[in-house]
Motif scaffolding. Structure first.
Motif, mmCIF file in Angstrom:
data_model
loop_
_atom_site.group_PDB
_atom_site.id
_atom_site.type_symbol
_atom_site.label_atom_id
_atom_site.label_comp_id
_atom_site.label_asym_id
_atom_site.label_seq_id
_atom_site.Cartn_x
_atom_site.Cartn_y
_atom_site.Cartn_z
ATOM 1 N N LEU A 177 -4.447 -32.092 4.611
ATOM 2 C CA LEU A 177 -5.109 -31.509 3.446
ATOM 3 C C LEU A 177 -6.500 -31.002 3.795
ATOM 4 O O LEU A 177 -6.847 -29.844 3.516
ATOM 5 N N ASN A 178 -7.311 -31.843 4.431
ATOM 6 C CA ASN A 178 -8.699 -31.480 4.695
ATOM 7 C C ASN A 178 -8.844 -30.394 5.755
ATOM 8 O O ASN A 178 -9.709 -29.523 5.643
ATOM 9 N N GLU A 179 -8.027 -30.451 6.781
ATOM 10 C CA GLU A 179 -8.112 -29.426 7.820
ATOM 11 C C GLU A 179 -7.748 -28.056 7.256
ATOM 12 O O GLU A 179 -8.407 -27.048 7.556
ATOM 13 N N TYR A 180 -6.716 -28.016 6.435
ATOM 14 C CA TYR A 180 -6.301 -26.756 5.798
ATOM 15 C C TYR A 180 -7.426 -26.192 4.937
ATOM 16 O O TYR A 180 -7.763 -24.994 5.019
ATOM 17 N N LEU A 181 -8.039 -27.036 4.106
ATOM 18 C CA LEU A 181 -9.102 -26.571 3.218
ATOM 19 C C LEU A 181 -10.331 -26.121 3.994
ATOM 20 O O LEU A 181 -10.965 -25.107 3.661
ATOM 21 N N ALA A 182 -10.694 -26.872 5.043
ATOM 22 C CA ALA A 182 -11.872 -26.521 5.833
ATOM 23 C C ALA A 182 -11.676 -25.183 6.541
ATOM 24 O O ALA A 182 -12.577 -24.328 6.538
ATOM 25 N N ARG A 183 -10.530 -24.988 7.166
ATOM 26 C CA ARG A 183 -10.276 -23.733 7.865
ATOM 27 C C ARG A 183 -10.285 -22.552 6.900
ATOM 28 O O ARG A 183 -10.849 -21.495 7.202
ATOM 29 N N ARG A 184 -9.669 -22.739 5.748
ATOM 30 C CA ARG A 184 -9.583 -21.639 4.793
ATOM 31 C C ARG A 184 -10.948 -21.316 4.194
ATOM 32 O O ARG A 184 -11.300 -20.143 4.024
ATOM 33 N N ALA A 185 -11.742 -22.342 3.877
ATOM 34 C CA ALA A 185 -13.078 -22.114 3.314
ATOM 35 C C ALA A 185 -14.003 -21.486 4.345
ATOM 36 O O ALA A 185 -14.763 -20.554 4.029
ATOM 37 N N ASN A 186 -13.961 -21.966 5.592
ATOM 38 C CA ASN A 186 -14.805 -21.386 6.636
ATOM 39 C C ASN A 186 -14.426 -19.939 6.923
ATOM 40 O O ASN A 186 -15.295 -19.097 7.188
ATOM 41 N N ALA A 187 -13.122 -19.628 6.867
ATOM 42 C CA ALA A 187 -12.688 -18.248 7.085
ATOM 43 C C ALA A 187 -13.209 -17.344 5.972
ATOM 44 O O ALA A 187 -13.666 -16.224 6.224
ATOM 45 N N GLU A 188 -13.172 -17.835 4.744
ATOM 46 C CA GLU A 188 -13.671 -17.038 3.623
ATOM 47 C C GLU A 188 -15.183 -16.862 3.701
ATOM 48 O O GLU A 188 -15.713 -15.785 3.381
ATOM 49 N N ASP A 189 -15.879 -17.914 4.143
ATOM 50 C CA ASP A 189 -17.341 -17.849 4.238
ATOM 51 C C ASP A 189 -17.813 -17.144 5.503
ATOM 52 O O ASP A 189 -19.015 -16.871 5.650
ATOM 53 N N GLY A 190 -16.895 -16.888 6.437
ATOM 54 C CA GLY A 190 -17.275 -16.243 7.686
ATOM 55 C C GLY A 190 -18.161 -17.108 8.554
ATOM 56 O O GLY A 190 -19.111 -16.631 9.173
ATOM 57 N N CYS A 191 -17.873 -18.411 8.608
ATOM 58 C CA CYS A 191 -18.696 -19.328 9.392
ATOM 59 C C CYS A 191 -17.821 -20.333 10.111
ATOM 60 O O CYS A 191 -16.612 -20.393 9.906
ATOM 61 N N LYS A 192 -18.459 -21.138 10.956
ATOM 62 C CA LYS A 192 -17.764 -22.196 11.680
ATOM 63 C C LYS A 192 -18.502 -23.514 11.454
ATOM 64 O O LYS A 192 -19.586 -23.540 10.887
ATOM 65 N N GLY A 193 -17.915 -24.590 11.929
ATOM 66 C CA GLY A 193 -18.587 -25.877 11.868
ATOM 67 C C GLY A 193 -17.995 -26.823 10.850
ATOM 68 O O GLY A 193 -16.983 -26.542 10.200
ATOM 69 N N ARG A 194 -18.652 -27.963 10.701
ATOM 70 C CA ARG A 194 -18.152 -29.041 9.832
ATOM 71 C C ARG A 194 -18.196 -28.614 8.368
ATOM 72 O O ARG A 194 -19.196 -28.076 7.890
ATOM 73 N N PHE A 195 -17.115 -28.884 7.667
ATOM 74 C CA PHE A 195 -17.042 -28.585 6.236
ATOM 75 C C PHE A 195 -17.102 -29.858 5.399
ATOM 76 O O PHE A 195 -17.669 -29.868 4.320
ATOM 77 N N TRP A 196 -16.516 -30.961 5.922
ATOM 78 C CA TRP A 196 -16.503 -32.224 5.202
ATOM 79 C C TRP A 196 -17.619 -33.118 5.703
ATOM 80 O O TRP A 196 -17.949 -33.127 6.882
ATOM 81 N N GLU A 197 -18.194 -33.894 4.793
ATOM 82 C CA GLU A 197 -19.335 -34.746 5.088
ATOM 83 C C GLU A 197 -18.988 -35.806 6.125
ATOM 84 O O GLU A 197 -19.766 -36.099 7.024
#
Length: 351
Positions: A143-163
Motif C-alpha cells: 500500500l505505502n510503496e504504491y502511494l509513495a511512488r504515485r505521489a512522487n511521480a505526480e509531484d515530480g520529485c524523489k525521496g522519502r514520502f512517509w515519515e
C-alpha cells in the motif's frame, strides 16, 4: 529502541491490528495545501482503490479505514486459515495481481510443461508468497510503496514520502476492536473536516452507508512523463460485515463477521461523535447505547479511549490479563499503555 514488526504481531492472540502511516514533514497525502495552493483531494481515491485491490489478493480483510490529509488509518483482520487453504494456482494468481513473478512462474502460469525439479522450485516460492499474503507488513508495504511512488511521480520529485514505518496496535478483544473502529470512523470529525459521520468522505462508515464522497477525484495537475491510470472513485474495499454477538471474554476474529449489530454501532458512533465534538466528555445522555451496557464500559472511559487510541495505547489494546499474555508470547516484560487499559476495563465484570 524500535522492534521488528514480527516481534509485535501474534496471530494466536488476535488477528486484528490497527495500522496507520503519516507523511513526512508537510507532504500532503490528500487535502488542500495552503502553502502551495495545490489541491491533493484526488489522492484519497488512490488509497481506497489500492485497498480494494490488496484485499482481493491478500488473506486480509478491512474492518475500518479513514483517509486524512497527511495520514490514514486502517483496521486489518488477518485470515491465516484462508491462506492455508489456497491451492498453488490460487496463490500464484493472487500474487501475480501485484507482481509479475519470476520467469519460471510466468512459464508455469502460461501452461508450459515443467520438470519435477522446476515444480519443486515453484512450490518453495509459493510457500513464501503464501506467508506474505497473510502478513500485515507486506500488506502495508504494498500500500505505502504504491502511494509513495504515485505521489512522487505526480509531484515530480524523489525521496522519502512517509515519515517512518507504519504504526501497529494489536486489538485483543471486542471492546478494543469496537473502540478503535469508532476512533477511525470519527477521525474526520475530530479534525474538523466533517460535521457528521455520513459526510466524512473516504471513511469505512460512509462506504457502509452506501454514500459516495463529495470530494473531487480529478487531479489538479498532471505530469506528462508519468501518466497515471484513471482512478475509479466508486471502487472500495470489501468491508467486514456486521451481525455477530458481543463477547466480553473471547478473542476477536473467530468469525469473519464483526461481533456487533450495525444499528448499535451507528448509534454508538453518532453518540461518541457528539460527545467529543461538543467537548462534553462527562455528559452521559439518557439513551446510553445498549452496546456499552452489554460490555459494562463506563461512558467516560469509552470517550477517553475512542478519542485517543494512538495517544493512550501503543502496541496493543485489551484487558490487562490479555496484555500480560501477549507479553509472554512476545517475550517482553511489559507493553506501554497498560494503565489506560486498566482504566478502560476496570468496570467490566462489576456491573
Amino acid at each position: 529502541m524500535t522492534r521488528a514488526r514480527k516481534e509485535l504481531v501474534s496471530l494466536d492472540d488476535t488477528p486484528y491490528y490497527h495500522c496507520a502511516s503519516r507523511c513526512v514533514r508537510r507532504a500532503f497525502l490528500c487535502g488542500k495545501d495552503h502553502y502551495s495552493d495545490r489541491d491533493y483531494e484526488h489522492r484519497r481515491s488512490w488509497v481506497v482503490e489500492r485497498l480494494a485491490q490488496l484485499t482481493s489478493a491478500f488473506a486480509i480483510d478491512v474492518a475500518a479505514y479513514a483517509v486524512m490529509s497527511n495520514h490514514y488509518h486502517v483496521i486489518l483482520r488477518v485470515d491465516r486459515d484462508a491462506a492455508d487453504g489456497w491451492s498453488r494456482d490460487e496463490v500464484i494468481e493472487r500474487w501475480r495481481t501485484l507482481y509479475s513473478g519470476p520467469l519460471l512462474i510466468q512459464r508455469y502460469a502460461a501452461g508450459h510443461a515443467l520438470s519435477p525439479v522446476e515444480l519443486d522450485t515453484i512450490d518453495r516460492e509459493v510457500s513464501i508468497w503464501r506467508e506474505r499474503l497473510c502478513d500485515i507488513s507486506w500488506f502495508m508495504r504494498c500500500l505505502n510503496e504504491y502511494l509513495a511512488r504515485r505521489a512522487n511521480a505526480e509531484d515530480g520529485c524523489k525521496g522519502r514520502f512517509w515519515e517512518s514505518r507504519f504504526s501497529s496496535q494489536a486489538l485483543l478483544d471486542d471492546t478494543a476492536l469496537l473502540a478503535c473502529m469508532a476512533y477511525v470512523d470519527l477521525n474526520p470529525i475530530r479534525a474538523g473536516m466533517a460535521g457528521t459521520p455520513e459526510t466524512s468522505d473516504y471513511t469505512s462508515l460512509q462506504a457502509r452507508l452506501g454514500i459516495q464522497p463529495d470530494t473531487v477525484t480529478t487531479p489538479s495537475t498532471s505530469t506528462a512523463s508519468n501518466p497515471e491510470p484513471a482512478v475509479d472513485a466508486h471502487k472500495t474495499p470489501a468491508l467486514q460485515p456486521f451481525g455477530g454477538q458481543i463477547s466480553e471474554t473471547s478473542t476477536p476474529g473467530a468469525s469473519k463477521i464483526l461481533p456487533f449489530n450495525f444499528a448499535d454501532y451507528l448509534e454508538l458512533v453518532d453518540w461518541s461523535g457528539r460527545a467529543i465534538r461538543d467537548d462534553k466528555r462527562g455528559h452521559i445522555p439518557n439513551n446510553l447505547p445498549p452496546i456499552l451496557q452489554r460490555l459494562h464500559i463506563a461512558p467516560e472511559q469509552w470517550i477517553k479511549a475512542s478519542s485517543g487510541i494512538e495517544k493512550h495505547f501503543v502496541y496493543a489494546i485489551g484487558p490487562i490479563e490479555k496484555l500480560q499474555q501477549l507479553c509472554t508470547v512476545l517475550n517482553r516484560r511489559w507493553l506501554r499503555g497498560q494503565r489506560a487499559c486498566r482504566q478502560l476495563y476496570e468496570t467490566i465484570g462489576t456491573a
